[in-house]
Design a protein around this motif. Structure first.
Motif, PDB file in Angstrom:
ATOM      1  N   ARG A 375       0.972  -1.075   0.070  1.00 37.68           N
ATOM      2  CA  ARG A 375      -0.011   0.196   0.079  1.00 37.68           C
ATOM      3  C   ARG A 375       0.980   1.260  -0.013  1.00 37.68           C
ATOM      4  O   ARG A 375       1.791   1.376   0.460  1.00 37.68           O
ATOM      5  N   LEU A 376       0.277   2.146  -0.601  1.00 39.67           N
ATOM      6  CA  LEU A 376       0.948   3.576  -0.789  1.00 39.67           C
ATOM      7  C   LEU A 376       0.720   4.198   0.756  1.00 39.67           C
ATOM      8  O   LEU A 376      -0.539   4.532   1.053  1.00 39.67           O
ATOM      9  N   VAL A 377       1.702   4.716   1.552  1.00 34.99           N
ATOM     10  CA  VAL A 377       1.399   5.390   2.636  1.00 34.99           C
ATOM     11  C   VAL A 377       1.575   6.662   2.796  1.00 34.99           C
ATOM     12  O   VAL A 377       1.016   7.727   3.472  1.00 34.99           O
ATOM     13  N   GLU A 391       9.283  16.385  -0.730  1.00 34.02           N
ATOM     14  CA  GLU A 391       7.974  16.668  -1.815  1.00 34.02           C
ATOM     15  C   GLU A 391       8.250  15.837  -2.822  1.00 34.02           C
ATOM     16  O   GLU A 391       7.136  15.780  -3.594  1.00 34.02           O
ATOM     17  N   LEU A 392       9.291  15.065  -3.422  1.00 28.09           N
ATOM     18  CA  LEU A 392       9.196  14.531  -4.493  1.00 28.09           C
ATOM     19  C   LEU A 392       9.634  12.980  -4.035  1.00 28.09           C
ATOM     20  O   LEU A 392      10.254  12.272  -4.591  1.00 28.09           O
ATOM     21  N   THR A 393       8.877  12.653  -2.845  1.00 26.49           N
ATOM     22  CA  THR A 393       9.240  11.247  -2.206  1.00 26.49           C
ATOM     23  C   THR A 393       7.918  10.466  -2.209  1.00 26.49           C
ATOM     24  O   THR A 393       6.801  11.227  -1.814  1.00 26.49           O
ATOM     25  N   PHE A 394       7.834   9.236  -2.301  1.00 28.00           N
ATOM     26  CA  PHE A 394       6.686   8.350  -1.755  1.00 28.00           C
ATOM     27  C   PHE A 394       7.082   7.189  -1.053  1.00 28.00           C
ATOM     28  O   PHE A 394       8.503   6.860  -1.160  1.00 28.00           O
ATOM     29  N   ALA A 395       6.239   6.768  -0.184  1.00 31.81           N
ATOM     30  CA  ALA A 395       6.545   5.451   0.712  1.00 31.81           C
ATOM     31  C   ALA A 395       5.675   4.341   0.423  1.00 31.81           C
ATOM     32  O   ALA A 395       4.402   4.574   0.351  1.00 31.81           O
ATOM     33  N   LEU A 396       5.827   3.145   0.290  1.00 35.71           N
ATOM     34  CA  LEU A 396       5.285   1.868   0.252  1.00 35.71           C
ATOM     35  C   LEU A 396       5.492   1.156   1.479  1.00 35.71           C
ATOM     36  O   LEU A 396       6.599   0.799   2.059  1.00 35.71           O
ATOM     37  N   ARG A 397       4.408   0.575   1.708  1.00 37.54           N
ATOM     38  CA  ARG A 397       4.695  -0.507   3.021  1.00 37.54           C
ATOM     39  C   ARG A 397       4.034  -1.767   2.309  1.00 37.54           C
ATOM     40  O   ARG A 397       2.840  -1.816   1.928  1.00 37.54           O
ATOM     41  N   SER A 398       4.764  -3.031   2.676  1.00 40.48           N
ATOM     42  CA  SER A 398       4.533  -4.094   2.192  1.00 40.48           C
ATOM     43  C   SER A 398       4.409  -5.167   3.433  1.00 40.48           C
ATOM     44  O   SER A 398       5.128  -5.448   4.299  1.00 40.48           O
ATOM     45  N   GLY A 399       3.329  -5.807   3.372  1.00 40.36           N
ATOM     46  CA  GLY A 399       2.940  -6.992   4.487  1.00 40.36           C
ATOM     47  C   GLY A 399       3.838  -8.216   4.021  1.00 40.36           C
ATOM     48  O   GLY A 399       3.336  -9.042   2.867  1.00 40.36           O
ATOM     49  N   THR A 400       4.711  -8.783   4.943  1.00 43.65           N
ATOM     50  CA  THR A 400       5.454 -10.063   4.309  1.00 43.65           C
ATOM     51  C   THR A 400       5.546 -10.933   5.539  1.00 43.65           C
ATOM     52  O   THR A 400       5.019 -10.567   6.687  1.00 43.65           O
ATOM     53  N   ARG A 410      12.587   8.350  -4.249  1.00 43.30           N
ATOM     54  CA  ARG A 410      12.642   9.649  -4.752  1.00 43.30           C
ATOM     55  C   ARG A 410      12.274   9.672  -6.119  1.00 43.30           C
ATOM     56  O   ARG A 410      13.207   8.761  -6.743  1.00 43.30           O
ATOM     57  N   VAL A 411      11.685  10.889  -6.658  1.00 45.83           N
ATOM     58  CA  VAL A 411      11.807  10.986  -8.120  1.00 45.83           C
ATOM     59  C   VAL A 411      12.446  12.259  -8.437  1.00 45.83           C
ATOM     60  O   VAL A 411      12.659  13.083  -7.623  1.00 45.83           O
ATOM     61  N   ASP A 412      12.430  12.740  -9.760  1.00 42.68           N
ATOM     62  CA  ASP A 412      13.100  13.959 -10.094  1.00 42.68           C
ATOM     63  C   ASP A 412      11.967  15.084 -10.292  1.00 42.68           C
ATOM     64  O   ASP A 412      12.251  16.456 -10.560  1.00 42.68           O
ATOM     65  N   SER A 413      10.702  14.757 -10.281  1.00 45.98           N
ATOM     66  CA  SER A 413       9.645  15.963 -10.674  1.00 45.98           C
ATOM     67  C   SER A 413       8.188  15.423 -10.282  1.00 45.98           C
ATOM     68  O   SER A 413       8.041  14.316  -9.969  1.00 45.98           O
ATOM     69  N   ALA A 414       7.430  16.563 -10.275  1.00 49.81           N
ATOM     70  CA  ALA A 414       6.363  16.371  -9.685  1.00 49.81           C
ATOM     71  C   ALA A 414       5.384  15.485 -10.441  1.00 49.81           C
ATOM     72  O   ALA A 414       4.395  14.814 -10.250  1.00 49.81           O
ATOM     73  N   LYS A 415       5.799  15.696 -11.875  1.00 54.72           N
ATOM     74  CA  LYS A 415       4.824  14.804 -12.971  1.00 54.72           C
ATOM     75  C   LYS A 415       5.306  13.366 -12.587  1.00 54.72           C
ATOM     76  O   LYS A 415       4.542  12.430 -12.710  1.00 54.72           O
ATOM     77  N   GLU A 416       6.415  12.843 -12.351  1.00 55.13           N
ATOM     78  CA  GLU A 416       6.799  11.469 -12.204  1.00 55.13           C
ATOM     79  C   GLU A 416       6.197  10.957 -10.811  1.00 55.13           C
ATOM     80  O   GLU A 416       5.656  10.042 -10.505  1.00 55.13           O
ATOM     81  N   LEU A 417       6.091  11.866  -9.838  1.00 58.09           N
ATOM     82  CA  LEU A 417       5.503  11.762  -8.676  1.00 58.09           C
ATOM     83  C   LEU A 417       4.004  11.136  -8.761  1.00 58.09           C
ATOM     84  O   LEU A 417       3.527  10.181  -8.217  1.00 58.09           O
TER      85      LEU A 417
END
Length: 533
Positions: A375-377, A391-400, A410-417
């Motif tokens: 899931r995207l947290v 501001e150009l990062t996103f985090a994922l959590r996975s149940g294992t 991290r990505v390089d642009s808001a469009k990529e994010l």
């Protein structure tokens, strides 16, 4: 292999002038090179950039972007001296007190970064009449910082504050220390021949700096630490002479992979196998962004072809349908970063170090997670993130099977994010609709049985003896689920509000995998209603 034993049941713009301000002879030379490159490569964009060839050296190159490659080739006399590093002011007055500064006239644009030879006749008093700064120890060329009015250098009307002294009477000063340059200038006779090159940025500083000030130039980035490629961007003599080409197929294009770029002029292109790279510098931020956008656009246009190649490479009936492929920069909790090639299929999120080029490599990823257990947290700034550019990062959590894994990218642009955020959310929902049902072994009230979670039918506990029909022990729809929880070890608790109260299930391993799947099914069901989940 990260979760318990589960069973899934799937139901071109015109280029700007290349060399404005350069002498006509060099304009013709660059134009011929560009035309030759463009004719053979169907160039979509060409222009002048700088290529970092070592930790402290850049050369001017002709860059040529085609549909599937980026090529660079040094132009005639394109070699540049080492770019200056931020360093203490190095005093080198040769002729006593400054007095009044000369060379106040405007510098012609045509001489910038062009080698010139200037003959100076020393005077009996005052010598050359210049002060110098810089030197190898400061990672700077030898630079004229002052020209004293009325003295020898000023009388030539051909030297300027900001000129880099490349040689004196044929003695090369490119790698000289400050003291070596001072001695070389002192030892000259009455006639002195200087080979110089004007560096515009330097003159702006020397004309306005106060005594003892430091030089605020951006340093060439320190050697990047990247997996799979050399720690130094050095290029062989043959590469510099013949040029260098990077295939755009699944290349990584970045403007954030280097130390702070105060002028925002750097960009880097790395091949899909991470064996080759180009570290480039544009003349200004607008040009850097223009090249970044053009390279990224051409690389993106190749993605459909890459997807087909991966499909053919897998072969057989069990091939995975690749939905997206791209590079991300993974950030660790210790602050380090590493590049990751991420492939999103219809069911999985798969991580590689480089582009897999065989069926065996594709089936042996560095890491993978089912989309329905991920899931995207967060996407964008974290609540208390200390990371720059969060501001150009996103985090994922996975149940294992071992618990919850967290990955921050991290990505390089808001469009990529935005694109990755939507891709992952939609991918999770699509995977849930495709898989429909997951089953796992468990123990309920001391009896071994099986839990089935179906996106439409809800929860079913059943037992099944060999040779006998399935016996349903409990069945509840999603709509009746009031609460779920777990102990993070092996127990999961489901409350359907029935007389038996809370149902306790021993899943024999960490329950996070099935907990995340339940969340994904619920989220997909909410999405069906047209609501944002």
């Amino acid at each position: 292999g990260e979760g318990p034993c589960l069973s899934w049941h799937p139901t071109p713009p015109h280029p700007p002038p290349l060399c404005s301000g350069l002498p006509a002879r060099r304009v013709c030379s660059y134009s011929r090179n560009v035309l030759n490159m463009a004719a053979g490569m169907k160039a979509q964009k060409t222009g002048l950039l700088e290529l970092r060839t070592s930790a402290d050296r850049w050369i001017r190159v002709l860059a040529c972007l085609s549909e599937d490659t980026l090529s660079v080739r040094p132009g005639e006399s394109a070699s540049e001296p080492p770019h200056p590093s931020e360093s203490p002011d190095s005093h080198g007055a040769l002729n006593g007190d400054p007095g009044c500064l000369g060379s106040g006239s405007a510098v012609p644009d045509s001489i910038t970064n062009v080698k010139r030879t200037v003959r100076v006749t020393k005077q009996e008093v005052g010598g050359l009449g210049i002060s110098i700064k810089g030197g190898k120890e400061n990672k700077m060329p030898i630079l004229i910082s002052k020209i004293f009015k009325g003295l020898a250098a000023d009388q030539t009307e051909a030297l300027y504050v900001g000129d880099a002294i490349l040689s004196v009477n044929g003695h090369d000063l490119r790698e000289a220390t400050h003291d070596e340059a001072v001695q070389a200038l002192k030892k000259t006779g009455k006639e002195v021949v200087l080979e110089v090159k004007y560096i515009k940025e330097m003159s702006a500083y020397f004309k306005n700096a106060s005594p003892g000030a430091s030089i605020p130039w951006d340093s060439p980035p320190s050697s990047p630490q990247k997996q799979g490629i050399s720690n130094s961007p050095s290029h062989s003599a043959a590469e510099l002479k013949e040029g260098k080409t990077i295939p755009l197929k699944v290349c990584q294009i970045s403007r954030k992979q280097c130390p702070p770029d105060t002028e925002n002029r750097y960009l880097e292109v790395i091949s899909h196998d991470r064996r080759s790279s180009l570290f480039l510098r544009a003349k200004d931020p607008a040009m850097a962004q223009s090249w970044y956008n053009a390279i990224q656009s051409n690389a993106n246009a190749l993605i459909p072809r890459v997807k087909e190649d991966l499909k053919r490479m897998q072969g057989g009936s069990g091939c995975k349908d690749v939905k997206h492929i791209g590079w991300l920069t993974e950030q660790s909790s210790q602050g380090s970063e590493k590049p990751v090639l991420v492939i999103v299929t219809e069911k999985d999120l798969i991580f590689f170090h480089t582009l897999p080029e065989s069926r065996e490599a594709f089936n042996s990823p560095h890491h993978s997670h089912p989309l329905i257990t991920t899931r995207l947290v967060h996407s964008g700034p974290g609540k208390s993130s200390p990371i720059m550019d969060s501001e150009l990062t996103f985090a994922l959590r996975s149940g294992t099977r071992q618990g919850v894994e967290t990955h921050v990218f991290r990505v390089d642009s808001a469009k990529e994010l935005s694109a990755w955020t939507r891709l992952l959310v939609d991918g999770c929902h699509s995977a849930a609709e495709l898989i429909q049902e997951v089953t796992t072994a468990c123990n309920w009230n001391g009896k071994e049985c099986t839990l089935a979670v179906h996106i439409d039918k809800g929860f079913t506990l059943f037992s099944e003896e060999p040779g006998l029909s399935k016996t349903v022990l409990l069945q509840q729809p999603f709509e009746k689920l009031r609460m779920s929880s777990d102990d993070g070890v092996r127990m999961m608790f489901l409350d359907f509000g029935v007389p038996e109260a809370e149902i306790q299930l021993d899943l024999h391993s960490c329950p996070k995998t099935i907990v995340f799947i339940i969340h994904s099914f619920l989220s997909a069901k909410v999405k069906r209603l047209g609501l944002l989940a």
